[in-house]
Design a protein around this motif. Sequence first.
Motif, PDB file in Angstrom:
ATOM      1  N   ALA A  28      -1.702 -63.949   1.323  1.00  0.00           N
ATOM      2  CA  ALA A  28      -2.783 -64.493   0.498  1.00  0.00           C
ATOM      3  C   ALA A  28      -3.560 -63.400  -0.228  1.00  0.00           C
ATOM      4  O   ALA A  28      -4.181 -63.650  -1.252  1.00  0.00           O
ATOM      5  N   SER A  29      -3.506 -62.198   0.296  1.00  0.00           N
ATOM      6  CA  SER A  29      -4.384 -61.144  -0.206  1.00  0.00           C
ATOM      7  C   SER A  29      -3.666 -60.192  -1.154  1.00  0.00           C
ATOM      8  O   SER A  29      -2.473 -59.937  -1.011  1.00  0.00           O
ATOM      9  N   ASN A  30      -4.421 -59.649  -2.136  1.00  0.00           N
ATOM     10  CA  ASN A  30      -3.896 -58.590  -2.990  1.00  0.00           C
ATOM     11  C   ASN A  30      -4.427 -57.220  -2.582  1.00  0.00           C
ATOM     12  O   ASN A  30      -4.229 -56.241  -3.296  1.00  0.00           O
ATOM     13  N   ASP A  31      -5.140 -57.159  -1.511  1.00  0.00           N
ATOM     14  CA  ASP A  31      -5.682 -55.901  -1.012  1.00  0.00           C
ATOM     15  C   ASP A  31      -4.527 -54.930  -0.723  1.00  0.00           C
ATOM     16  O   ASP A  31      -3.583 -55.287  -0.021  1.00  0.00           O
ATOM     17  N   PRO A  32      -4.600 -53.688  -1.284  1.00  0.00           N
ATOM     18  CA  PRO A  32      -3.515 -52.726  -1.030  1.00  0.00           C
ATOM     19  C   PRO A  32      -3.243 -52.513   0.458  1.00  0.00           C
ATOM     20  O   PRO A  32      -2.127 -52.151   0.847  1.00  0.00           O
ATOM     21  N   LYS A  33      -4.247 -52.792   1.295  1.00  0.00           N
ATOM     22  CA  LYS A  33      -4.019 -52.619   2.737  1.00  0.00           C
ATOM     23  C   LYS A  33      -3.022 -53.646   3.282  1.00  0.00           C
ATOM     24  O   LYS A  33      -2.506 -53.479   4.388  1.00  0.00           O
ATOM     25  N   PHE A  39       5.612 -56.269   1.588  1.00  0.00           N
ATOM     26  CA  PHE A  39       6.954 -55.677   1.754  1.00  0.00           C
ATOM     27  C   PHE A  39       7.805 -56.597   2.621  1.00  0.00           C
ATOM     28  O   PHE A  39       8.944 -56.934   2.281  1.00  0.00           O
ATOM     29  N   ASP A  40       7.219 -57.045   3.722  1.00  0.00           N
ATOM     30  CA  ASP A  40       7.936 -57.937   4.625  1.00  0.00           C
ATOM     31  C   ASP A  40       8.330 -59.232   3.908  1.00  0.00           C
ATOM     32  O   ASP A  40       9.470 -59.688   3.994  1.00  0.00           O
ATOM     33  N   TYR A  41       7.381 -59.782   3.146  1.00  0.00           N
ATOM     34  CA  TYR A  41       7.618 -61.066   2.486  1.00  0.00           C
ATOM     35  C   TYR A  41       8.691 -60.957   1.395  1.00  0.00           C
ATOM     36  O   TYR A  41       9.569 -61.807   1.269  1.00  0.00           O
ATOM     37  N   VAL A  42       8.635 -59.875   0.608  1.00  0.00           N
ATOM     38  CA  VAL A  42       9.544 -59.764  -0.543  1.00  0.00           C
ATOM     39  C   VAL A  42      10.926 -59.261  -0.126  1.00  0.00           C
ATOM     40  O   VAL A  42      11.935 -59.754  -0.622  1.00  0.00           O
TER      41      VAL A  42
END
Lengths: 95, 416
Positions: A28-33, A39-42
């Motif tokens: 849900a988040s775009n936070d670089p953290k 990475f896991d999702y894509v």
Amino acid sequence: MLINCPYCGPRPSEEFTQLGDATVQRPASNDPKTMDQWFDYVYLRDNPKGRFKEYWHHGGGCRSWLVVERDTQTHEIFGVTTARDFAQDQKKGKV
Amino acid sequence: MRYSVFSLLKNSLSGHRNWAPAWREPTPKKEYDVIIVGGGGHGLSTAYYLAKEHGITNVAVLEKGWLGSGNIGRNTTIIRSNYLLLGNNPFYEWSLKLWEGLEQDFNFNAMVSQRGVLNLFHSDPQRDAYARRGNAMRLDGVDSELLDREAVREIAPFLSFDNARFPIQGGLLQRRGGTVRHDAVAWGYARGADSRGVDIIQNCEVTGIRIENGKVKGVETSKGYIGCKKLGLAAAGNTSEVAAMAGMKLPIESHVLQAFVSEGLKPYIDNVITYGVGHFYVSQSDKGGLVFGGDLDGYNSYARRGNMPTVEHVIEAGVAMIPGLARIRVLRSWGGIMDMSMDGSPIIDKTHIDGLYLNCGWCYGGFKATPASGWCFAHTIARNEAHKLNAPYRLDRFERGYMIDEKGVGATPNLH
């Protein structure tokens, strides 16, 4: 393979396009953290041997997005639901 | 024993009853310096080059079925090095150079046939793309020729040149590309590795990987526990399953790819020819059968068989390219499980676990890579660092943004 579309009935698989794992959640988040989650999702896959819930698009029919549960070893199909119903079940924690 | 014309003559005198087996059937030792999981082309070539190039002979290759029962015997036998991107081209060219000397090197007739690989183009933009790829190849010292329509007609007059929608305008030819007898590649590497002391253990399925304090200790197998100092995975379509035993989740999906062979014909197609409109490629085996294939079925699969729509699609593409195929009967078809990576390029790398090495992600281009894959993987295992040829094939390239995406379709494995 025959996919039993909830709207169109049993239709041959060439009317559909497969997208992949339906159980993963888009971060849900775009936070670089949260880049690890992205990475896991894509890029990463469970790639199960056996039962697999996956998105299929009925592009040659009603154009609905569906979730098909299928065995990746035998191609047997156990159930088909709409992606909308699947998402609502996911929210309720049923899936 | 070396195979030669003299050994052939000698054995013919005794009616070929005294040939020694090409490899032993050893019982597993308690521990090895290196264990390779997967007795297919890549696993066997890795063991061969570990022994030959690095002097590491205390090696076992564990194969859950019989030797070469996976994709090494299920592909369309094509070798080539006609890639665009820098990460791929030097690696595949090295592979082709190894193919060129392979039979003398491992003393086995693999029937390497450099009959030329011809990619057809059908439009001006496609010509530009092929010219670009051909030029990229030449910059890397790889042979390539851009042929016009008439030059293609001389090579393959039976093609559908005047198709109303997709007339053939020419092709990109790599003359050094060709075909190899695929089973003989597995047998040759197996015999070469075995004669240098490598144990090839068939019907031995790995069921667990033992790791202590971040270091590999050994593997649980259907033949009991076997210890090792280093462990290399070359399990192709089953890579995700094996890696999961080490707690790893990989950028890999398994998909089924079908291939076909026709009834035997007189010599008809001299080269490997690929279609530029649909996904179709064909060559003719020395037995006369046309060997051909097309796209993935398009859904995750561990079944070594596909579905009819893909069969129909492949054969339609074939008949569109060569109308004369319409009257030829298909003898048989089969499927193989492809370890599809997220950028269409392979992974040959160390992992975060000490002593665990990974070789996977071959998509449907693994056969041509067999020699260089084993050569680079052996180097990576022996030296604990990548060779410069496989340095781009890192496992962490997806996370760091260094994809090698020839087709440019991103993380959608069913499109590569």
